[in-house]
Design a protein around this motif. Structure first.
Motif, PDB file in Angstrom:
ATOM      1  N   GLU A  71      44.028   2.764  22.897  1.00  0.00           N
ATOM      2  CA  GLU A  71      45.128   1.959  22.954  1.00  0.00           C
ATOM      3  C   GLU A  71      46.550   2.739  23.088  1.00  0.00           C
ATOM      4  O   GLU A  71      47.467   2.309  23.789  1.00  0.00           O
ATOM      5  N   ASP A  72      46.538   3.931  22.823  1.00  0.00           N
ATOM      6  CA  ASP A  72      47.653   4.630  22.601  1.00  0.00           C
ATOM      7  C   ASP A  72      47.563   6.220  22.826  1.00  0.00           C
ATOM      8  O   ASP A  72      48.559   7.105  22.705  1.00  0.00           O
ATOM      9  N   THR A  73      46.528   6.745  23.395  1.00  0.00           N
ATOM     10  CA  THR A  73      46.416   7.933  24.097  1.00  0.00           C
ATOM     11  C   THR A  73      45.803   7.994  25.206  1.00  0.00           C
ATOM     12  O   THR A  73      44.885   7.017  25.811  1.00  0.00           O
ATOM     13  N   ARG A 117      49.677  11.124  23.061  1.00  0.00           N
ATOM     14  CA  ARG A 117      50.130   9.794  22.379  1.00  0.00           C
ATOM     15  C   ARG A 117      51.031   8.990  23.304  1.00  0.00           C
ATOM     16  O   ARG A 117      51.979   9.808  23.478  1.00  0.00           O
ATOM     17  N   PHE A 118      51.280   7.834  23.530  1.00  0.00           N
ATOM     18  CA  PHE A 118      52.277   7.204  23.985  1.00  0.00           C
ATOM     19  C   PHE A 118      52.336   5.844  23.442  1.00  0.00           C
ATOM     20  O   PHE A 118      51.718   5.360  22.822  1.00  0.00           O
ATOM     21  N   THR A 119      53.830   5.489  23.708  1.00  0.00           N
ATOM     22  CA  THR A 119      54.252   4.142  23.486  1.00  0.00           C
ATOM     23  C   THR A 119      54.367   3.366  24.794  1.00  0.00           C
ATOM     24  O   THR A 119      54.657   3.895  25.775  1.00  0.00           O
ATOM     25  N   THR A 120      54.117   2.138  24.854  1.00  0.00           N
ATOM     26  CA  THR A 120      54.521   1.051  26.025  1.00  0.00           C
ATOM     27  C   THR A 120      55.720   0.421  25.743  1.00  0.00           C
ATOM     28  O   THR A 120      55.734  -0.382  24.636  1.00  0.00           O
ATOM     29  N   ASP A 121      56.602   0.269  26.746  1.00  0.00           N
ATOM     30  CA  ASP A 121      57.866  -0.446  26.583  1.00  0.00           C
ATOM     31  C   ASP A 121      57.678  -1.845  27.148  1.00  0.00           C
ATOM     32  O   ASP A 121      56.678  -2.298  27.541  1.00  0.00           O
ATOM     33  N   HIS A 168      54.436   3.556  30.042  1.00  0.00           N
ATOM     34  CA  HIS A 168      53.873   4.301  28.869  1.00  0.00           C
ATOM     35  C   HIS A 168      54.553   5.621  28.828  1.00  0.00           C
ATOM     36  O   HIS A 168      54.858   6.244  29.657  1.00  0.00           O
ATOM     37  N   TRP A 169      55.191   5.804  27.770  1.00  0.00           N
ATOM     38  CA  TRP A 169      56.107   6.968  27.532  1.00  0.00           C
ATOM     39  C   TRP A 169      55.602   8.003  26.263  1.00  0.00           C
ATOM     40  O   TRP A 169      55.065   7.474  25.431  1.00  0.00           O
ATOM     41  N   LYS A 205      54.714  10.352  23.551  1.00  0.00           N
ATOM     42  CA  LYS A 205      55.395  10.598  22.315  1.00  0.00           C
ATOM     43  C   LYS A 205      55.078  11.889  21.869  1.00  0.00           C
ATOM     44  O   LYS A 205      55.970  12.708  21.151  1.00  0.00           O
TER      45      LYS A 205
END
Length: 170
Positions: free
Chosen positions: A47-49, A69-73, A78-79, A81
């Motif tokens: 979900e976040d990698t 690892r990323f976050t989704t705005d 996907h940015w 982190k």
């Protein structure tokens, strides 16, 4: 196609092994390209990698094969982190000297790297900057020697934007 499938866009798909773009933010370098972001293709692992699938032209400190690892705005972007797992690969950028023996030819750069099995992507025809992934198991000393010799002979300028201890010690 089911109604559910038609409502899911690739940007919001959390299916493992799907291709997504991971965005990086950075401060633009003085006297260089004016960009402050770069998007790299990646394979989603969770979900976040995601694992990066190409060499960066602008972002320093990462290489193809790294897990981030990323976050989704709210816009579905996907940015990046943080780095989760290093690949052991290196990223080298090579810019042929237009007035040098190779001219402004990205193809000539590729030909010099071909004996090592290295390829690379070209930024554009107008800016023949080549971003190369050097695998961890490559002949690092020989590649490094070629890059230095090419710079000394006026073929190109290069920078190592993501390196390992093995590269430094080669």
């Amino acid at each position: 196609m089911s109604v559910m499938a038609s409502m899911t866009s690739p940007e919001h798909d959390i299916t493992e092994n799907s291709k997504i773009k991971i965005w990086f933010r950075f401060v633009p370098r003085e006297d260089w390209l004016p960009y402050s972001t770069e998007g790299l293709w990646a394979t989603r692992l969770s979900e976040d990698t995601a694992r990066l699938e190409n060499a960066p032209f602008l972002q320093d400190g990462v290489a193809e094969g790294e897990t981030v690892r990323f976050t989704t705005d709210a816009d579905g972007l996907h940015w990046a982190k943080e780095l989760v797992e290093a690949s052991g690969n290196c990223t080298i950028r090579i810019l042929p000297v237009p007035s040098g023996p190779l001219g402004p030819s990205a193809q000539a750069v590729h030909e010099r790297l071909a004996p090592f099995g290295l390829g690379g992507e070209v930024f554009s025809e107008d800016l023949p900057l080549v971003a190369v992934t050097v695998p961890a198991d490559a002949e690092l000393g020989q590649i490094k020697a070629l890059l230095i010799r090419g710079q000394e002979d006026g073929w190109w300028h290069f920078e190592a934007s993501c390196v390992t201890d093995a590269w430094r010690n080669a």
